[in-house]
Design a protein around this motif. Structure first.
Motif, mmCIF file in Angstrom:
data_model
loop_
_atom_site.group_PDB
_atom_site.id
_atom_site.type_symbol
_atom_site.label_atom_id
_atom_site.label_comp_id
_atom_site.label_asym_id
_atom_site.label_seq_id
_atom_site.Cartn_x
_atom_site.Cartn_y
_atom_site.Cartn_z
ATOM 1 N N CYS A 1 40.426 -82.813 -33.770
ATOM 2 C CA CYS A 1 39.342 -81.942 -34.233
ATOM 3 C C CYS A 1 38.611 -82.611 -35.393
ATOM 4 O O CYS A 1 39.238 -83.121 -36.327
ATOM 5 C CB CYS A 1 39.907 -80.595 -34.659
ATOM 6 S SG CYS A 1 38.696 -79.462 -35.383
ATOM 7 N N GLU A 2 37.294 -82.580 -35.369
ATOM 8 C CA GLU A 2 36.503 -83.200 -36.423
ATOM 9 C C GLU A 2 36.621 -82.468 -37.747
ATOM 10 O O GLU A 2 36.442 -83.056 -38.813
ATOM 11 C CB GLU A 2 35.027 -83.244 -36.005
ATOM 12 C CG GLU A 2 34.754 -84.110 -34.781
ATOM 13 C CD GLU A 2 33.330 -83.969 -34.296
ATOM 14 O OE1 GLU A 2 32.676 -82.961 -34.684
ATOM 15 O OE2 GLU A 2 32.859 -84.832 -33.543
ATOM 16 N N LYS A 3 36.958 -81.180 -37.711
ATOM 17 C CA LYS A 3 36.987 -80.378 -38.925
ATOM 18 C C LYS A 3 38.364 -80.333 -39.578
ATOM 19 O O LYS A 3 38.513 -80.672 -40.754
ATOM 20 C CB LYS A 3 36.512 -78.952 -38.612
ATOM 21 C CG LYS A 3 36.463 -78.042 -39.836
ATOM 22 C CD LYS A 3 35.974 -76.646 -39.461
ATOM 23 C CE LYS A 3 35.956 -75.724 -40.678
ATOM 24 N NZ LYS A 3 35.519 -74.344 -40.312
ATOM 25 N N THR B 1 34.333 -79.744 -31.030
ATOM 26 C CA THR B 1 34.311 -81.190 -31.220
ATOM 27 C C THR B 1 33.818 -81.868 -29.946
ATOM 28 O O THR B 1 34.241 -81.529 -28.844
ATOM 29 C CB THR B 1 35.721 -81.704 -31.570
ATOM 30 O OG1 THR B 1 36.158 -81.092 -32.776
ATOM 31 C CG2 THR B 1 35.724 -83.221 -31.740
ATOM 32 N N GLU C 1 34.799 -87.782 -26.717
ATOM 33 C CA GLU C 1 34.412 -89.184 -26.604
ATOM 34 C C GLU C 1 34.285 -89.565 -25.129
ATOM 35 O O GLU C 1 34.950 -88.997 -24.255
ATOM 36 C CB GLU C 1 35.449 -90.071 -27.292
ATOM 37 C CG GLU C 1 35.600 -89.821 -28.786
ATOM 38 C CD GLU C 1 34.365 -90.238 -29.578
ATOM 39 O OE1 GLU C 1 33.612 -91.102 -29.067
ATOM 40 O OE2 GLU C 1 34.152 -89.707 -30.682
#
Length: 847
Positions: free
Chosen positions: A126-128, A155, A158
């Motif tokens: 998760c980016e957060k 998120t 990729e």
């Protein structure tokens, strides 16, 4: 017909009068009934890990199928239905905690933890919040994004991880992705430098410079585990036989053990590819060049123990134990022969702190494991201690100074080892005071283990020490590890408790983490939770395996949310509550008086039962004792905590208190429960088929347990009790001569050899049954042997140890179980009738 025996002699002195001396012990809730009922339930049933079902107790052997939730062997929570609000949680008095054992051993019938190859990019996160992708996240936007189940952040996926979704919004490659199916997975991140361990900050006390020409804070490439074996060669160690026994054990672990006819009795146990170094110490340090291209080891003596240094680079100190087999064997032979050449009148000295400092220096830029064998009080070198003056025995009961290191160097050393990714384990064999409060702080802070052999006897304790060391080097172990616990919105991680160093409040860092270690995590509710969604917990452990792979073990748990008190109690897990209470008590010993801790434990027990009474059974008569099913035997286990050696209200040697304090801080839930309430068996009542291999399956079925009280024992009986460290065989005065002959090889109780360290191997059914039971217990502990004592009724001192393990009796300076249950009941009744808070109730225990 034989009558029940009188209470055996114990360490509590004269009996106290109870609150209700006429309570019938057979009519009160039994811990054994609870254990046996749960064992019978899961004997032929598989546990499916999806939320919504009751979880097997920690003391039950069961097979779990991972359906996206981690097995309870890896993570357990105090209630499997989380309260929806902080107000509800506070009203119920059940702490919201989890106990996590990341590398717990699995049953042979269970699937191993899957390994996911991640390559250079690493696992999806998760980016957060940094949480790892798991079965409880959701996929949106045609598979181009995923929504985190912990923080709800979306998120972007990729390109290398993208997969289209089907009509049910499930990825088409779902069946090929273990991380989307299983609650527990290992991500292989060996190729991603972002996950490599960092070198520790420069330590002015370490003279060694990094072998890597890059900056000191550069990452370190994962490599096979390095072990440093540190041996006490002081005259006390030599004369007691501890050094010789240590050499025998090391040779068996490193090179195997063979019988006279050449057959292998014990295999080589050190993992392949690992390298070792040997350090010895007395009043000086001794390091050894064990290079295989020489016939004898080269010894280097460091007389300046106040400022130890490495005279050789680590590349020379560490060798392959197989390639250097002859040189290592020669050194161990020489150390074994020290006793013959030891002059008389030598004073014993020890510079243990300096030896650990030098070992840390050798491992400072790689990480590894220091295994030390300690016999003598550390009065020289780094962290030197002064033996305490003789003081009043009663002073040691309640004084916090006996539970903190007397020199802060030991704390500093433990933290330095943790930051460097170095674990320290200690085998202790003291003949007198060793100050475990001080030296035990090192393994406690860096994730090592402690093994305690008081009054060491080579024939008795040598095989036990070998089994402990064999378990230490063969169990699943990670080093250079850090861990992080994350929870979904509305749940906040408050405190982590265990054997590690907290580099910051939520990120433990330590040297080693093994299969026998567990830690507890307490949570608080910061917002209302929806009963229509799961509450999630995720634990991620970043570590290096003993064979040099860098991995992340991720443990996921999704829990139901309840807004009714009855549902929270219905799915409560008493084992977790008890194990957490033990840990909390151990951490408070350096700051609170033991009497205060004991009172708080009783109050916590009463508070949980009082909360159930007030919220779920308010219509009943106040004088009636109402106990929730999940906490039926909570008073029995709380009483067992009060009777445990760290908290016992009777004189206990401070070293013994601190040893058990450090052990319980990192013990598993199962180990804690079995230690608090030892397993008792009436072996004379075994039927003809129990504890023998089944004719078709070969499975050895264990007999049922009995309650831990002399009230249920008879003088013609033979009983076996086991608390995971000590086993006692109690023989009644009227035991049948035939039983004695079948078990001990003699038909007279006066001829039973109480000095034996294991039961004789006899070709009788009774002998095979009892030995099978002991062997099965050993297998459950991963091969660790327990010390065996024989106690004949009214004859042997070992009967005191036996009696003190009968937790339902009046012993250990505390009440009997019926009286303690009456005390708890009276506290609840007083609070109900007065309308006051439980904390203001005036009824207190008489200790």
């Amino acid at each position: 017909m034989y009558s029940h025996i009188p209470q055996p002699p114990h360490s509590a002195g004269a009996a106290q009068s109870g609150f209700r001396v006429h309570i019938e012990p057979r009519q009160i809730p039994s811990p054994v009934d609870s254990v046996e009922a749960d064992r019978a339930k899961w004997k032929n049933q598989t546990y499916m890990t999806l939320p919504g079902s009751h979880v097997p107790q920690s003391t039950t052997d069961f097979v779990a199928i991972d359906q996206g939730n981690s097995s309870p062997k890896f993570i357990r929570v105090s209630t499997w239905n989380i309260p929806s609000t902080s107000r509800l949680a506070e009203n119920l008095s059940i702490p919201v905690v989890s106990i996590i054992q990341p590398f717990a051993d699995l049953d042979d019938r269970e699937e191993p933890v899957p390994l996911v190859q991640c390559g250079d990019p690493g696992p999806a996160r998760c980016e957060k919040c940094g949480g790892y992708v798991n079965p409880w996240c959701t996929w949106i936007a045609g598979g181009t994004k995923w929504k985190c189940n912990l923080c709800s952040h979306e998120t972007r996926v990729e390109a290398h991880y993208f997969s289209a979704l089907d009509a049910n919004f499930t990825r088409l490659d779902y069946s090929e992705r273990p991380e989307l199916q299983k609650g527990t997975v290992d991500f292989d991140v060996s190729q991603s430098t972002d996950y490599w361990a960092s070198n520790p900050p420069q330590d002015p006390s370490l003279s060694t410079t990094s072998p890597n020409p890059t900056l000191s804070n550069a990452v370190r490439r994962p490599q096979n585990m390095r072990y440093v074996f540190v041996l006490d060669v002081s005259d006390t160690s030599v004369r007691s036989g501890f050094l010789a026994a240590t050499c025998v054990v090391l040779r068996a672990i490193l090179h195997g053990r063979f019988s006279e006819d050449g057959s292998e009795e014990a295999p080589v146990s050190l993992p392949s590819g690992c390298s070792i170094a040997l350090v010895t110490f007395d009043d000086k340090l001794h390091l050894y060049d064990l290079s295989p291209n020489q016939s004898l080891p080269k010894e280097l003596v460091i007389p300046d123990v106040d400022d130890p240094f490495l005279p050789l680079p680590p590349s020379v100190l560490f060798v392959d134990p197989y390639q250097s087999r002859a040189v290592i064997g020669s050194l161990l032979d020489n150390l074994q022969q020290l006793q013959a050449s030891l002059p008389s009148g030598v004073t014993s000295h020890s510079c243990l702190g300096s030896a650990l400092r030098a070992s840390l220096e050798a491992l400072a830029y790689t990480g590894g494991h220091v295994v030390s064998f300690v016999c003598t009080f550390p009065g020289l070198g780094a962290g030197r201690l002064v033996p305490p003056e003789n003081s009043n025995r009663d002073e040691k009961l309640d004084d916090q100074k006996f539970y903190v290191p007397r020199d802060n160097e030991w704390n500093n050393l433990g933290e330095a080892c943790a930051n460097a990714g170095v674990g320290v384990s200690m085998f202790m064999a003291p003949a007198k005071f060793l100050d475990i409060a001080s030296i035990g702080a090192v393994p406690s802070l860096c994730g090592g283990d402690i093994f305690y052999h008081w009054d060491f006897k080579p024939l008795r304790d040598g095989p036990i020490m070998e089994s402990q060391l064999r378990r230490l080097v063969t169990r699943t172990t990670g080093y250079n590890y850090t861990l992080r616990v994350r929870a979904s919105n509305g749940l906040r991680v408050d405190q982590l408790t265990g054997n590690f160093h907290l580099s910051d409040p939520n990120t433990p860092t330590s040297g080693t983490l093994d299969a026998d270690q567990a830690f507890s995590v307490s949570f608080s509710l910061t917002a209302a939770l929806s009963t229509h969604q799961y509450a999630s917990i995720q634990c991620a452990v970043l570590y290096t395996t003993v064979d040099g792979q860098r991995r992340v073990r991720v443990i996921n748990l999704a829990l139901q949310v309840a807004d009714l008190a009855s549902n929270v109690f219905r799915f409560a897990d008493m084992d977790v509550v008890v194990a957490h209470s033990v840990r909390q008590s151990m951490t408070r010993m350096p700051s609170l008086k033991l009497s205060t801790i004991r009172e708080d434990l009783t109050e916590q027990c009463s508070a949980i039962l009082y909360s159930y009474r007030r919220n779920c059974a308010a219509a009943t008569v106040p004088s009636q004792l109402i106990i929730p099913e999940a906490f039926r035997v909570l008073p029995a286990y709380t009483l067992s905590i009060l009777k445990s050696k760290p908290l016992k209200a009777k004189y206990i040697d401070p070293d013994v208190r601190n040893y058990y304090r450090y052990k319980l801080l990192g013990a598993s839930v199962r180990g804690t429960m079995y230690h608090l309430y030892p397993r008792l068996l009436a072996v004379h009542d075994l039927d003809a088929t129990i504890a023998l291999p089944h004719s078709e399956t070969g499975v050895v079925e264990m007999p049922s347990l009995m309650r831990g009280s002399h009230v249920f024992m008879q003088e013609n009986g033979i009983y076996l009790i086991d608390n995971e460290e000590l086993q006692v065989v109690w023989v009644g005065q009227s035991a049948s001569p035939q039983l004695l002959l079948d078990l001990f090889g003699v038909d007279d109780i006066f001829k039973v050899d109480v000095r034996i360290t294991e039961l004789p191997v006899l070709d009788t059914r009774f002998s095979k049954q009892v030995r099978n039971i002991i062997a099965q217990r050993c297998k459950e502990r991963g091969g660790r042997l327990a010390k065996l004592l024989i106690a004949r009724q009214n004859f042997d001192a070992a009967e005191i140890e036996f009696a003190d393990m009968l937790m339902e009796d009046h012993n250990n300076a505390a009440l009997a179980y019926p009286d303690y249950l009456s005390l708890v009941h009276k506290q609840i009744t007083t609070a109900l009738q007065s309308g006051s808070a439980l904390s203001s109730a005036t009824t207190r225990a008489p200790w």
